[in-house]
Design an enzyme around this catalytic site. Structure first.
Site, short mmCIF file in Angstrom:
data_model
loop_
_atom_site.label_atom_id
_atom_site.label_comp_id
_atom_site.label_asym_id
_atom_site.label_seq_id
_atom_site.Cartn_x
_atom_site.Cartn_y
_atom_site.Cartn_z
N CYS A 284 0.81 -1.22 0.00
CA CYS A 284 0.00 0.00 0.00
C CYS A 284 0.85 1.27 0.00
O CYS A 284 0.45 2.28 -0.60
CB CYS A 284 -0.97 0.00 1.18
SG CYS A 284 -0.20 -0.04 2.81
N HIS A 311 -1.84 1.93 7.20
CA HIS A 311 -2.35 1.96 5.83
C HIS A 311 -2.17 3.37 5.29
O HIS A 311 -2.07 4.33 6.07
CB HIS A 311 -3.82 1.54 5.76
CG HIS A 311 -4.30 1.27 4.36
ND1 HIS A 311 -3.59 0.52 3.45
CD2 HIS A 311 -5.43 1.66 3.70
CE1 HIS A 311 -4.25 0.45 2.31
NE2 HIS A 311 -5.37 1.14 2.43
N ASP A 328 -8.72 4.91 -2.77
CA ASP A 328 -7.75 3.88 -2.39
C ASP A 328 -7.39 3.07 -3.64
O ASP A 328 -8.18 2.26 -4.10
CB ASP A 328 -8.34 2.95 -1.32
CG ASP A 328 -7.29 2.04 -0.71
OD1 ASP A 328 -6.34 1.68 -1.43
OD2 ASP A 328 -7.40 1.71 0.48
#
Length: 634
Positions: A284, A311, A328
């Protein structure tokens, strides 16, 4: 310690940062030395807030753990049985000696006592193990300085996205004309469906960019294939970064080891987005880093978002909607900010957004449980945090025009109003994580699965303003399209049967590709199953006048399905024969629950002998479940 780059790097930190971090490092080491047979002291969860905010951002801290002998697994740092305890002790003593020296000769005696053992991965050394330093700020502020270092680092990093040469390099990677054409087509379809649609082509471009980035450009890395035989590898600790790694800001290099070849494949965790345009892979951190650059290259106003619970993602400002949109790239998801708390089950604490002009604490956008989040925000004092954010923003905005400053202020005020507005999950915000291997997601508790189901089953239908005006709540569900429709709420669609369920006990959706049929049934091996849908009228000042319900169920052998309507005052049973049934005894109630119980069946396939909504996969028009609640004012 000669030849210890980790300790050397740690010593370069300011004294207050070094003292704060070294205290935690010594606790990790001493817990192992004092309790060599206790497995719990040999594992540090990477996503733990203490690790991710107090150690991970500090120069040399993680390197010291690696030098002690810790190795990186998927979700933890692990001190294996094969690691050298002597090496651990040597690194520990080197750090302790530097710590003693910095504390001063008059405090060495008190600092030499062994820290109290605590359960890793959330070390909390007792006050007795820390010498008194009255000249320093309170401990919460000391911890805050480490935290502040993380914020400063992210705030500085986003400036790289403003490099025109780098933006041009990103543009050469992006099929801009193709994405723009698709965005225009998408907008035309949206306006055909809703003539009052106020979205702009830039909003659709964001959706197209997300889809391209996920499907065509970037790839996820759990472990790299062996560079010699192409076989599978497993993570086996870290490797020292090379000169080229450091050039591209890869201070961490993973060792992906092949048992078949006994060969190491290096996975350099690059933090420079220019390099990521070439490698196009990572987790990520790499995804959000490169995606934010791509947004800026297309002229979209974007900011990088950092979550203290491990995250990162992106936000893009929509001029047409006058608000920031959650994006995202790992999940190909836009404008679903409750995904992490409600879908993944994250226990959020601190979330910050960083742009070239401003840093904002956006935690409240991503939570509908503000009191729970506040109870976890104990790392630093809120007033101290706000003061430092304001100071950093003031410095960054010194060269901005008064008009731009006013624009940023007005946007911030709009955000603050959004933050305090009540939130409830939207369709698509209740699912688990999709990026990463199943084992990796499961270890982090982000698969959705049972954790998400326990949250989904608490869903409650509350009439909207339009349903209140119509004095009717009308819900239909089609199992083939797997979608609910609220007829008196502008035909609102809610995809996913589980996203409208209040209680779910051992029920799942089954598709029979050979018979071309689909239905809901019990999970294999379960003796019974239960589904409940709940409609509550009280929040809008209404009560129930009448209820009608229609459901389809089918049984085989000794399988059974029992349908009932329940209110706090009465219960009404009805058959699942596909006919509409009007309930009695519910008038005046503030809520109603529709319940289906599945049981019985014979043999190994007993779980399949009681079915809800069985329907041909070709039938996308017929609803298999319907409830109509007529309401009246209290």
């Amino acid at each position: 310690m000669a030849g210890s780059p980790g300790v050397s790097a740690l010593c370069e930190n300011p004294t207050e940062v070094f003292l704060d971090v070294s205290k935690l490092l010594l606790t990790y080491a001493d817990n192992i030395l004092r309790n060599p047979n206790e497995e719990k002291y040999r594992s540090i969860r990477i996503g733990n807030p203490t690790f991710s905010t107090k150690l991970l951002p500090i120069k040399g801290a993680v390197e010291c753990l690696f030098e002690m002998g810790f190795e990186e697994a998927e979700t933890h740092l692990v001190f294996p049985r094969s690691a050298s305890v002597d090496q651990l002790r040597r690194v520990r003593e080197t750090i302790a000696a530097e710590r003693d020296q910095r504390l001063g000769a008059d405090q060495r005696a008190s600092s030499s006592s062994t820290p109290t053992s605590v359960s890793s991965p959330a070390p909390s050394p007792t006050a007795a193990s820390e010498p008194q330093r009255p000249i320093e700020p309170p401990l919460s502020v000391l911890g805050g300085r480490s935290f502040l270092g993380t914020l400063q680092s992210n705030f500085q990093h986003v400036m790289v996205y403003e490099n025109e040469g780098l933006q041009q390099k990103a543009l050469r990677c992006i099929p801009h004309d193709e994405l723009s054409s698709r965005a225009k087509d998408r907008l035309c379809k949206a306006r055909d469906a809703d003539p009052e649609c106020s979205l702009a082509v830039e909003d659709m471009l964001v959706l197209e960019l997300l889809q391209w980035f996920k499907q065509d450009f970037f790839s996820w890395v759990d472990s790299l294939p062996c560079s010699r035989c192409g076989g599978s590898t497993h993570s086996s600790g870290s490797l020292p970064p090379s000169t080229d790694d450091l050039r591209w800001d890869a201070g961490r290099v993973e060792n992906h080891y092949c048992n078949a070849c006994s060969l190491t494949t290096r996975f350099s965790r690059y933090n420079n987005p220019e390099k990521l345009l070439e490698t196009r892979r990572g987790r990520c951190g790499e995804w959000a880093n490169c995606f934010t650059l791509c947004c800026r290259a297309l002229g979209l106003e974007a900011r990088y978002v950092w979550d203290a619970t491990d995250h990162v993602w992106t936000e893009v400002y929509s001029q047409s909607q006058r608000r920031w949109l959650h994006c995202d790239p790992c999940e190909n998801t836009c404008d679903k900010p409750l995904l992490y708390e409600m879908g993944w089950g994250k226990k959020l604490s601190y979330i910050f957004a960083f742009s070239k002009d401003q840093m904002v604490d956006v935690t409240w956008r991503y939570s509908c449980k503000h009191q729970e989040v506040l109870s976890r925000r104990k790392q630093i004092q809120e007033t101290w945090l706000l003061q430092n954010i304001n100071e950093l923003n003031a410095v960054r905005q010194q060269s901005l025009s008064s008009e731009r400053k006013q624009e940023l202020l007005e946007r911030l005020l709009v955000e603050l109003v959004e933050f305090i507005s009540p939130k409830s999950p939207k369709p698509g915000e209740m699912g688990g994580r999709i990026s990463g291997s199943l084992a990796w997601r499961a270890a982090r508790g982000e698969t959705g699965g049972a954790a998400a189901a326990s949250k989904v089953k608490d869903f409650v239908f509350i009439p909207t303003e339009s349903e209140k005006q119509a004095k009717t709540f009308h819900l239909q569900y089609n199992v083939v399209t797997d979608c609910y429709c609220r007829l008196h709420n502008n035909q609102e669609k809610i995809p996913g049967w589980e996203n409208g369920v209040w209680k779910n006990e051992s029920v799942f959706k089954k598709e029979e590709q050979d018979w071309k049929m689909v239905y809901l049934t019990r999970t294999e091996g379960s003796l019974s199953g239960r589904l409940c849908w709940r409609i509550v009228c009280a929040p809008v000042g209404m009560t129930i006048k009448s209820v009608s319900v229609r459901a389809v169920s089918q049984t085989f052998h000794s399988g059974a399905v029992h349908w009932r309507l329940r209110s706090p005052q009465s219960t009404f049973e009805f058959p699942g024969d596909g006919e509409m049934h009007s309930a009695t005894g519910l008038t005046g109630s503030a809520e109603v629950v529709v319940e289906a119980e599945l049981s019985g069946g014979d043999g190994d396939a007993a779980w399949q002998h009681a079915q809800l909504f069985r329907q041909s996969l070709k039938d996308t028009e017929t609803s298999s479940f319907e409830i109509v609640v007529e309401m009246e004012d209290v």
